[in-house]
Design an enzyme around this catalytic site. Structure first.
Site, short mmCIF file in Angstrom:
data_model
loop_
_atom_site.label_atom_id
_atom_site.label_comp_id
_atom_site.label_asym_id
_atom_site.label_seq_id
_atom_site.Cartn_x
_atom_site.Cartn_y
_atom_site.Cartn_z
N ASP A 30 0.54 -1.01 0.34
CA ASP A 30 -0.15 -0.15 -0.13
C ASP A 30 1.14 1.52 -0.19
OD1 ASP A 30 -2.28 0.85 -0.27
OD2 ASP A 30 -2.45 1.21 2.11
N ASN A 78 -10.53 -2.51 -7.01
CA ASN A 78 -10.06 -1.86 -7.67
C ASN A 78 -10.16 -1.20 -8.63
OD1 ASN A 78 -6.43 -3.04 -6.54
ND2 ASN A 78 -7.82 -1.20 -5.52
C1 FPP Z 1 -1.70 0.14 -3.06
O1 FPP Z 1 -1.47 1.57 -3.49
C2 FPP Z 1 -1.18 0.06 -4.45
C3 FPP Z 1 -1.71 -0.96 -5.24
C4 FPP Z 1 -3.20 -1.16 -5.58
C5 FPP Z 1 -1.48 -1.94 -6.60
C6 FPP Z 1 0.18 -2.40 -6.55
C7 FPP Z 1 1.28 -2.39 -7.49
C8 FPP Z 1 1.88 -2.32 -7.80
C9 FPP Z 1 3.00 -2.47 -6.23
C10 FPP Z 1 2.41 -2.48 -9.48
C11 FPP Z 1 3.56 -3.22 -10.04
C12 FPP Z 1 2.14 -4.32 -9.80
C13 FPP Z 1 3.32 -5.15 -10.13
C14 FPP Z 1 3.04 -6.36 -10.48
C15 FPP Z 1 4.42 -5.02 -11.99
P1 FPP Z 1 -2.31 2.61 -3.56
O2 FPP Z 1 -3.11 3.06 -5.03
O3 FPP Z 1 -4.05 2.06 -2.83
O4 FPP Z 1 -1.99 4.23 -2.99
P2 FPP Z 1 -2.80 4.96 -1.92
O5 FPP Z 1 -3.19 4.16 -0.26
O6 FPP Z 1 -1.35 5.90 -1.49
O7 FPP Z 1 -3.30 5.67 -2.55
#
Ligand code: FPP
Length: 247
Positions: A30, A78
């Site tokens: 996250d 998501n």
């Molecule tokens: C959460 O951060 C992360 C995600 C929803 C996606 C995870 C994806 C990756 C690490 C990218 C690459 C993955 C692969 C398999 C190549 P958030 O967007 O919820 O962050 P926030 O809570 O700060 O908004």
């Protein structure tokens, strides 16, 4: 001693017992968005940074001696994000799958994907199939990507499967249901790490994480590195796992 890898030497220096590592590590990655926004950059840039972190953590986990790493790449919830972020993430995951194929093979990584993958774009479905097939005989770390994954959806799919077959309720056990999960052969996670500070499960591995130890760090996912990984293992080894008993 000399055959130890650098990360194992660092682990020993921190007092980590290499014989009692978590066999299966699961991570809620996250904070990509927050990491980007704090620097005045686009959220998708944060996800790209997160991808770089994931590569490093996969190799570090393998070198440390972890047998299974499972990460939450895209949750079933998501899809509610703005369309450009959703399509950006889908493209990023597909590009990563195609681009990393050679490295995954060279590092003996076996890749698995869990989730309702039949609902993701066709290009990504194809990349997933190729990645799973190409690495299926590898004998190193098992790296599982949760894509379009929801814990409740997984349990629901398991129950639907049993009902569709007309299973006799009297014969259904926890083992039966475990065998119906998306990765029936994967052991339950021993340690679950969540980055970026929220104290939530967010529908990740609900069935499998019943007795997982939870470790939450304030570092966002792009900021997460070997030091944080080892810190989580140190905390894990201080816990007494009781599985409902007295330990
Ligand atoms: C959460 O951060 C992360 C995600 C929803 C996606 C995870 C994806 C990756 C690490 C990218 C690459 C993955 C692969 C398999 C190549 P958030 O967007 O919820 O962050 P926030 O809570 O700060 O908004």
């Amino acid at each position: 001693m000399n055959s130890l890898r650098p990360i194992q030497k660092r682990a020993l220096a921190l007092g980590i017992n290499l014989e009692a590592l978590p066999k299966h590590l699961a991570i809620i990655m996250d904070g990509n968005g927050r990491f980007a926004t704090r620097q005045g950059l686009m959220r998708l840039w944060g996800h790209r940074q997160g991808y770089q972190t994931l590569k490093k953590v996969l190799l570090s986990s393998a070198n440390l001696g972890v047998d299974y790493l499972t990460v939450y790449a895209f949750s079933a919830e998501n899809w509610r994000r703005p369309e450009d972020e959703v399509s950006g993430l889908m493209t990023l995951i597909e590009e990563a799958a195609r681009h990393e194929l050679k490295g995954l093979r060279e590092n003996n990584v076996r890749v698995r994907v869990i989730g309702r993958t039949h609902e993701v774009p066709l290009g990504l479905q194809e990349a997933i199939r190729e990645m799973e097939e190409t690495t299926s005989l590898n004998t190193g770390i098992t790296f599982t990507l949760a894509i379009n994954y929801g814990g409740r959806a997984e349990i629901l799919d398991a129950v639907r499967g049993l009902l569709a077959e007309g299973a006799d309720p009297a014969t259904v056990t926890e083992e039966t249901l475990s065998g119906r999960m998306y990765g029936p052969d994967l052991p339950d996670p021993d340690l679950m790490i969540r980055t970026a500070g929220e104290l939530r499960w967010s529908n990740f591995l609900l069935w499998q994480a019943a007795y997982s130890e939870l470790y939450v760090t304030d570092a966002t996912w792009p900021e997460f590195g070997d030091e944080e990984l080892l810190k989580a293992v140190v905390h894990y080894q201080k816990r007494t796992r009781k599985f409902g008993g007295l330990g």
